[in-house]
Motif scaffolding. Structure first.
Motif, PDB file in Angstrom:
ATOM      1  N   ARG A   4       0.831  -1.208   0.000  1.00 45.98           N
ATOM      2  CA  ARG A   4       0.000   0.000   0.000  1.00 45.98           C
ATOM      3  C   ARG A   4       0.859   1.249   0.000  1.00 45.98           C
ATOM      4  O   ARG A   4       1.975   1.266   0.488  1.00 45.98           O
ATOM      5  CB  ARG A   4      -0.972  -0.010   1.190  1.00 45.98           C
ATOM      6  N   ALA A   6       0.355   4.993   1.546  1.00 43.77           N
ATOM      7  CA  ALA A   6      -0.564   5.516   2.567  1.00 43.77           C
ATOM      8  C   ALA A   6      -0.253   6.971   2.925  1.00 43.77           C
ATOM      9  O   ALA A   6       0.173   7.269   4.038  1.00 43.77           O
ATOM     10  CB  ALA A   6      -0.477   4.613   3.809  1.00 43.77           C
ATOM     11  N   PRO A   7      -0.474   7.889   1.987  1.00 44.54           N
ATOM     12  CA  PRO A   7      -0.151   9.284   2.287  1.00 44.54           C
ATOM     13  C   PRO A   7      -1.157   9.931   3.248  1.00 44.54           C
ATOM     14  O   PRO A   7      -2.296   9.489   3.349  1.00 44.54           O
ATOM     15  CB  PRO A   7      -0.228   9.954   0.912  1.00 44.54           C
ATOM     16  N   SER A   8      -0.692  10.948   3.938  1.00 44.93           N
ATOM     17  CA  SER A   8      -1.563  11.764   4.784  1.00 44.93           C
ATOM     18  C   SER A   8      -1.839  13.063   4.039  1.00 44.93           C
ATOM     19  O   SER A   8      -0.894  13.741   3.624  1.00 44.93           O
ATOM     20  CB  SER A   8      -0.874  12.073   6.113  1.00 44.93           C
ATOM     21  N   GLU A  40      -4.477   8.272   4.948  1.00 40.47           N
ATOM     22  CA  GLU A  40      -4.257   8.302   6.403  1.00 40.47           C
ATOM     23  C   GLU A  40      -4.571   9.706   6.932  1.00 40.47           C
ATOM     24  O   GLU A  40      -3.683  10.541   7.126  1.00 40.47           O
ATOM     25  CB  GLU A  40      -2.820   7.872   6.720  1.00 40.47           C
ATOM     26  N   TYR A 188      -1.429   7.803  14.371  1.00 39.89           N
ATOM     27  CA  TYR A 188      -0.913   7.095  13.192  1.00 39.89           C
ATOM     28  C   TYR A 188      -0.554   5.631  13.488  1.00 39.89           C
ATOM     29  O   TYR A 188      -0.976   4.728  12.759  1.00 39.89           O
ATOM     30  CB  TYR A 188       0.292   7.863  12.631  1.00 39.89           C
ATOM     31  N   CYS A 192      -2.489   2.744  11.513  1.00 42.08           N
ATOM     32  CA  CYS A 192      -1.665   2.107  10.479  1.00 42.08           C
ATOM     33  C   CYS A 192      -1.573   0.597  10.715  1.00 42.08           C
ATOM     34  O   CYS A 192      -1.802  -0.206   9.807  1.00 42.08           O
ATOM     35  CB  CYS A 192      -0.291   2.769  10.498  1.00 42.08           C
ATOM     36  N   ARG A 206       7.764   1.618   2.438  1.00 42.05           N
ATOM     37  CA  ARG A 206       7.669   3.027   2.843  1.00 42.05           C
ATOM     38  C   ARG A 206       9.080   3.556   3.060  1.00 42.05           C
ATOM     39  O   ARG A 206      10.056   2.813   3.014  1.00 42.05           O
ATOM     40  CB  ARG A 206       6.820   3.167   4.111  1.00 42.05           C
ATOM     41  N   LEU A 210      10.382   6.249   8.404  1.00 42.42           N
ATOM     42  CA  LEU A 210       9.493   5.532   9.322  1.00 42.42           C
ATOM     43  C   LEU A 210      10.099   4.239   9.861  1.00 42.42           C
ATOM     44  O   LEU A 210       9.480   3.545  10.671  1.00 42.42           O
ATOM     45  CB  LEU A 210       8.150   5.242   8.627  1.00 42.42           C
TER      46      LEU A 210
HETATM   47  N1  GLU Z   1       0.839   8.219   6.459  1.00 42.87           N
HETATM   48  C1  GLU Z   1       2.255   8.078   6.632  1.00 42.87           C
HETATM   49  C2  GLU Z   1       2.962   9.251   6.001  1.00 42.87           C
HETATM   50  O1  GLU Z   1       2.421   9.910   5.166  1.00 42.87           O
HETATM   51  C3  GLU Z   1       2.826   6.825   5.988  1.00 42.87           C
HETATM   52  C4  GLU Z   1       2.456   5.612   6.703  1.00 42.87           C
HETATM   53  C5  GLU Z   1       3.125   4.328   6.301  1.00 42.87           C
HETATM   54  O2  GLU Z   1       3.480   4.126   5.126  1.00 42.87           O
HETATM   55  O3  GLU Z   1       3.254   3.490   7.173  1.00 42.87           O
HETATM   56  O4  GLU Z   1       4.079   9.531   6.355  1.00 42.87           O
END
Ligand code: GLU
Length: 274
Positions: A4, A6-8, A40, A188, A192, A206, A210
């Motif tokens: 996936r 998963a942008p915020s 997200e 988050y 997540c 990712r 992170l």
């Molecule tokens: N939403 C997170 C972000 O934009 C990424 C989360 C993830 O890939 O675990 O930094």
């Protein structure tokens, strides 16, 4: 194989996001799997619908496709609250009224996410939660409940089998907020981990920004009985020879490049994709 992106939606997508998205989709393609888009947007103070609309638009422009419907985290608050309930039933949560100022004043050490919480509220029972309090996970207590070694696999630059480091969890991360103060938004880490389980994500792809939080995610998965996916943390934008490109501005919005007349393939080439 399922992964996936998963942008915020807290701002426009920039070149770093394009690199991340293309890495996710090429990973799915090379392993014969599928890439999902997940929004997200649990942070109600920073996420905006116009940024979400721009994410869809920019990713489509980049030529990416994903299955519908897209999971939008802000529509599932009740689920994250239920997950908190499970951790609460295990006695692992406590309310916290500390502000950033309080945390610094208590002599907190710097850590992976600002400061490591010094534990001022750790002894407070959850039943004494006051309006506006955050909810934190008692990491030391959580670790004391786990017998097995928490192992996870990394592919990519630092490929190998890792153990979720107790030192990292207690000294560099500390007791994370799982529900934010004031807004009550789920944090988050909680959303997540829950959604990676719910969407049956087998590979998390990712950025290395992170990577330090992966032991925390593995801890949460272990506490909740969720399967741990394989992790792949990608580095900086590289050119075809694996060198970091110096001339491009990775913090520039994709929409700015588009407005300046760059094509999709210009962008792909700039960040090392053909
Ligand atoms: N939403 C997170 C972000 O934009 C990424 C989360 C993830 O890939 O675990 O930094």
């Amino acid at each position: 194989m399922k992964t996936r992106f998963a942008p915020s939606p807290t701002g426009p997508l920039h070149l770093g996001h394009a690199f991340s998205a293309l890495t996710v989709w090429s990973h799915a393609q090379s392993l014969g799997g599928v890439a999902l888009l997940r929004i997200e947007d649990t942070d109600s103070t920073r996420c905006k619908p116009e940024f979400e609309a721009a994410i869809f638009d920019d990713l489509k422009w980049l030529g990416l496709k994903w299955p519908e419907p897209v999971l939008r985290q802000s529509e599932h608050d009740d689920e994250y609250i239920a997950v908190l309930g499970k951790l609460a039933a295990k006695g692992l949560l406590y309310p916290c009224s500390c502000s950033r100022k309080d945390i610094i004043a208590a002599g907190a050490r710097p850590g992976e996410d600002g400061f490591v919480y010094p534990g001022t509220c750790r002894k407070r029972p959850l039943g004494q939660r006051k309006p506006g309090d955050a909810i934190r996970l008692n990491v030391a207590k959580a670790l004391s409940r786990i017998d097995d070694e928490m192992r996870y696999e990394e592919t990519g630059a630092k490929a190998g089998l890792y153990r979720a480091s107790v030192n990292m969890l207690t000294k560099r991360i500390g007791d994370p907020v799982l529900q934010r103060k004031e807004t009550g938004d789920p944090a988050y880490h909680l959303a997540c981990v829950h959604d990676d389980m719910r969407q049956e994500i087998t590979h998390v792809v990712r950025g290395t920004d992170l990577q330090a939080f992966t032991p925390l995610h593995v801890l949460l998965q272990t506490l909740l009985g969720y399967r741990t996916p394989i992790y792949h943390h990608h580095g900086l934008i590289l050119d075809e020879d694996g060198r970091r490109l110096a001339k491009i501005d990775k913090s520039k919005a994709i929409s700015k490049y588009r407005a300046e007349g760059f094509s999709r393939s210009d962008i792909r080439t700039m960040i090392g994709f053909r």
